[in-house]
Design a protein around this motif. Structure first.
Motif, PDB file in Angstrom:
ATOM      1  N   ASP A  50      37.943  30.312  39.324  1.00 37.06           N
ATOM      2  CA  ASP A  50      38.706  30.442  37.967  1.00 37.06           C
ATOM      3  C   ASP A  50      39.396  29.019  37.995  1.00 37.06           C
ATOM      4  OD1 ASP A  50      39.982  30.850  35.591  1.00 37.06           O
ATOM      5  OD2 ASP A  50      41.404  32.198  36.330  1.00 37.06           O
ATOM      6  N   GLU A  51      38.592  28.130  37.238  1.00 39.89           N
ATOM      7  CA  GLU A  51      38.855  26.550  37.156  1.00 39.89           C
ATOM      8  C   GLU A  51      38.774  25.872  38.695  1.00 39.89           C
ATOM      9  OE1 GLU A  51      42.464  26.367  34.902  1.00 39.89           O
ATOM     10  OE2 GLU A  51      41.485  26.568  32.990  1.00 39.89           O
ATOM     11  N   THR A  52      40.159  25.665  39.267  1.00 41.35           N
ATOM     12  CA  THR A  52      40.131  24.898  40.282  1.00 41.35           C
ATOM     13  C   THR A  52      40.497  26.151  41.448  1.00 41.35           C
ATOM     14  OG1 THR A  52      42.426  24.333  40.306  1.00 41.35           O
ATOM     15  CG2 THR A  52      40.935  22.747  39.363  1.00 41.35           C
ATOM     16  N   LEU A  53      40.795  27.253  41.140  1.00 33.37           N
ATOM     17  CA  LEU A  53      40.881  28.345  42.200  1.00 33.37           C
ATOM     18  C   LEU A  53      39.718  29.250  42.629  1.00 33.37           C
ATOM     19  CD1 LEU A  53      43.215  30.245  43.537  1.00 33.37           C
ATOM     20  CD2 LEU A  53      43.238  31.652  41.635  1.00 33.37           C
ATOM     21  N   ILE A  54      39.568  29.411  43.962  1.00 37.28           N
ATOM     22  CA  ILE A  54      38.609  30.112  44.462  1.00 37.28           C
ATOM     23  C   ILE A  54      39.241  31.374  45.163  1.00 37.28           C
ATOM     24  CG2 ILE A  54      36.460  30.098  46.041  1.00 37.28           C
ATOM     25  CD1 ILE A  54      36.300  26.999  45.268  1.00 37.28           C
ATOM     26  N   VAL A  55      38.233  32.528  44.789  1.00 37.33           N
ATOM     27  CA  VAL A  55      38.925  33.689  45.702  1.00 37.33           C
ATOM     28  C   VAL A  55      37.491  34.100  46.100  1.00 37.33           C
ATOM     29  CG1 VAL A  55      39.458  36.146  45.310  1.00 37.33           C
ATOM     30  CG2 VAL A  55      40.616  34.204  43.814  1.00 37.33           C
ATOM     31  N   THR A  56      37.671  34.320  47.512  1.00 35.05           N
ATOM     32  CA  THR A  56      36.528  34.929  48.506  1.00 35.05           C
ATOM     33  C   THR A  56      36.935  36.319  48.710  1.00 35.05           C
ATOM     34  OG1 THR A  56      37.342  34.023  50.372  1.00 35.05           O
ATOM     35  CG2 THR A  56      35.898  32.755  49.062  1.00 35.05           C
ATOM     36  N   SER A  57      36.123  37.151  48.934  1.00 35.94           N
ATOM     37  CA  SER A  57      36.066  38.459  49.215  1.00 35.94           C
ATOM     38  C   SER A  57      35.158  39.382  49.941  1.00 35.94           C
ATOM     39  CB  SER A  57      36.221  39.211  47.857  1.00 35.94           C
ATOM     40  OG  SER A  57      36.284  40.739  47.940  1.00 35.94           O
ATOM     41  N   LYS A  58      35.402  40.239  50.820  1.00 34.92           N
ATOM     42  CA  LYS A  58      34.388  41.058  51.291  1.00 34.92           C
ATOM     43  C   LYS A  58      34.318  42.264  50.617  1.00 34.92           C
ATOM     44  CE  LYS A  58      35.029  39.580  56.162  1.00 34.92           C
ATOM     45  NZ  LYS A  58      35.395  39.899  57.466  1.00 34.92           N
ATOM     46  N   ILE A  59      33.279  42.781  50.252  1.00 35.10           N
ATOM     47  CA  ILE A  59      32.916  43.817  49.321  1.00 35.10           C
ATOM     48  C   ILE A  59      32.340  45.109  50.102  1.00 35.10           C
ATOM     49  CG2 ILE A  59      32.212  44.400  47.061  1.00 35.10           C
ATOM     50  CD1 ILE A  59      32.048  41.498  46.153  1.00 35.10           C
ATOM     51  N   TYR A  60      32.764  46.029  50.098  1.00 32.71           N
ATOM     52  CA  TYR A  60      32.254  46.985  50.628  1.00 32.71           C
ATOM     53  C   TYR A  60      31.503  48.199  49.636  1.00 32.71           C
ATOM     54  CZ  TYR A  60      35.307  45.797  54.538  1.00 32.71           C
ATOM     55  OH  TYR A  60      36.193  44.918  55.609  1.00 32.71           O
TER      56      TYR A  60
ATOM     57  N   ARG B 130      23.530  58.897  43.639  1.00 32.39           N
ATOM     58  CA  ARG B 130      23.129  57.962  42.575  1.00 32.39           C
ATOM     59  C   ARG B 130      24.323  57.126  41.991  1.00 32.39           C
ATOM     60  NH1 ARG B 130      19.289  55.259  43.426  1.00 32.39           N
ATOM     61  NH2 ARG B 130      18.421  55.148  41.475  1.00 32.39           N
ATOM     62  N   HIS B 131      25.458  57.105  42.642  1.00 34.21           N
ATOM     63  CA  HIS B 131      26.442  56.268  42.380  1.00 34.21           C
ATOM     64  C   HIS B 131      26.891  55.065  43.320  1.00 34.21           C
ATOM     65  CE1 HIS B 131      27.052  59.799  39.590  1.00 34.21           C
ATOM     66  NE2 HIS B 131      27.707  59.198  38.938  1.00 34.21           N
ATOM     67  N   CYS B 132      26.980  54.075  42.843  1.00 35.09           N
ATOM     68  CA  CYS B 132      27.384  52.910  43.634  1.00 35.09           C
ATOM     69  C   CYS B 132      28.741  52.704  43.725  1.00 35.09           C
ATOM     70  CB  CYS B 132      26.862  51.556  43.097  1.00 35.09           C
ATOM     71  SG  CYS B 132      27.041  50.083  44.324  1.00 35.09           S
ATOM     72  N   LEU B 133      29.596  52.883  44.874  1.00 30.74           N
ATOM     73  CA  LEU B 133      31.081  52.406  44.803  1.00 30.74           C
ATOM     74  C   LEU B 133      31.148  51.033  45.411  1.00 30.74           C
ATOM     75  CD1 LEU B 133      33.926  53.566  44.595  1.00 30.74           C
ATOM     76  CD2 LEU B 133      33.653  54.405  46.899  1.00 30.74           C
ATOM     77  N   ALA B 134      32.028  50.199  45.115  1.00 32.36           N
ATOM     78  CA  ALA B 134      32.142  48.893  45.624  1.00 32.36           C
ATOM     79  C   ALA B 134      33.649  48.691  45.688  1.00 32.36           C
ATOM     80  CB  ALA B 134      31.553  47.804  44.796  1.00 32.36           C
ATOM     81  N   ILE B 135      34.437  48.261  46.734  1.00 29.72           N
ATOM     82  CA  ILE B 135      35.853  48.033  47.307  1.00 29.72           C
ATOM     83  C   ILE B 135      35.812  46.654  47.715  1.00 29.72           C
ATOM     84  CG2 ILE B 135      37.686  48.791  48.550  1.00 29.72           C
ATOM     85  CD1 ILE B 135      34.927  51.003  48.496  1.00 29.72           C
ATOM     86  N   SER B 136      36.443  45.912  46.973  1.00 30.33           N
ATOM     87  CA  SER B 136      36.767  44.190  47.252  1.00 30.33           C
ATOM     88  C   SER B 136      38.105  44.045  47.712  1.00 30.33           C
ATOM     89  CB  SER B 136      36.605  43.564  45.880  1.00 30.33           C
ATOM     90  OG  SER B 136      37.132  42.199  46.000  1.00 30.33           O
ATOM     91  N   LEU B 137      38.162  43.575  48.830  1.00 30.52           N
ATOM     92  CA  LEU B 137      39.181  42.975  49.727  1.00 30.52           C
ATOM     93  C   LEU B 137      39.298  41.651  50.062  1.00 30.52           C
ATOM     94  CD1 LEU B 137      39.466  46.113  52.380  1.00 30.52           C
ATOM     95  CD2 LEU B 137      40.705  45.860  50.236  1.00 30.52           C
TER      96      LEU B 137
END
Length: 209
Positions: free
Chosen positions: A186-196, A202-209
């Motif tokens: 987001d402009e100059t900000l960078i956010v990195t994440s591990k996503i489980y 048949r449903h995908c569940l994702a959790i971002s930390l």
């Protein structure tokens, strides 16, 4: 609301997943009138009403597991939900069949769940970068993983007007992977994440930390 899955994600985040089986009347009785806010009055679709009630009931259940007195939620100017009178971070997702909530006492969390559906193929060029689009090869499970991972990271960040295609990237992965790497700019900000990633019927569940 039978509990389908409970898991500690990472070191501090707790996930609860429930199967949505109750009627609106049953959910209202289970939640109690004191927890029903004016936000619900603006929802007219019966299924959306059930999902709203079920998600609040699940948040209340999870909060109480942590000894948190649940008194309701408030939303900031971006629509991100927070517990009233408590600093723990929460995230909510619901589909026609499931409701899931993640609670992290110490850091932001984002969660999303999506059923594998052909609409992900019709719209993939709108939310995938060119390399991601080529990697997915229109394969619906892969598309679902991309969408859920991006949505989870978007919800972790909690601000609007972020392009899934241009501002959120998911590193190359295999369909069998349960841990992905995400990056939001987001402009100059960078956010990195591990996503489980987890799969349920048949449903995908994702959790971002």
């Amino acid at each position: 609301m039978p509990l389908v899955h409970s898991e500690l994600i990472g070191e501090t985040c707790t996930l609860l997943l429930w199967k949505l089986t109750e009627t609106e009347v049953e959910l209202r009785e289970m939640l109690g009138k004191s927890y029903i806010s004016q936000e619900l009055d603006a929802i007219s679709h019966p299924q959306k009403v059930r999902e709203w009630l079920a998600s609040r009931l699940l948040i209340k259940t999870l909060a109480e597991q942590f000894g948190i007195a649940y008194v309701g939620l408030h939303k900031d100017e971006h629509g991100k939900a927070f517990l009233i009178d408590n600093d723990s971070h929460i995230s909510i997702t619901h589909t026609f069949d499931f409701v899931a909530v993640a609670l992290n006492p110490f850091a932001a969390v984002g969660i999303d769940m999506e059923k594998c559906d052909e609409k992900l193929q019709r719209t993939s060029s709108k939310y995938l970068s060119v390399p991601e689009f080529e990697h997915a090869a229109n394969e619906i499970d892969t598309l679902c993983m991309y969408w859920c991972a991006k949505e989870a990271l978007y919800k972790l960040y909690g601000k609007k007007k972020i392009s899934f295609k241009d501002s959120i990237r998911i590193s190359h992965f295999e369909k069998s992977d349960e841990l992905l790497e995400g990056r939001l700019t987001d402009e100059t900000l960078i956010v990195t994440s591990k996503i489980y990633v987890r799969w349920f019927d048949r449903h995908c569940l994702a959790i971002s930390l």
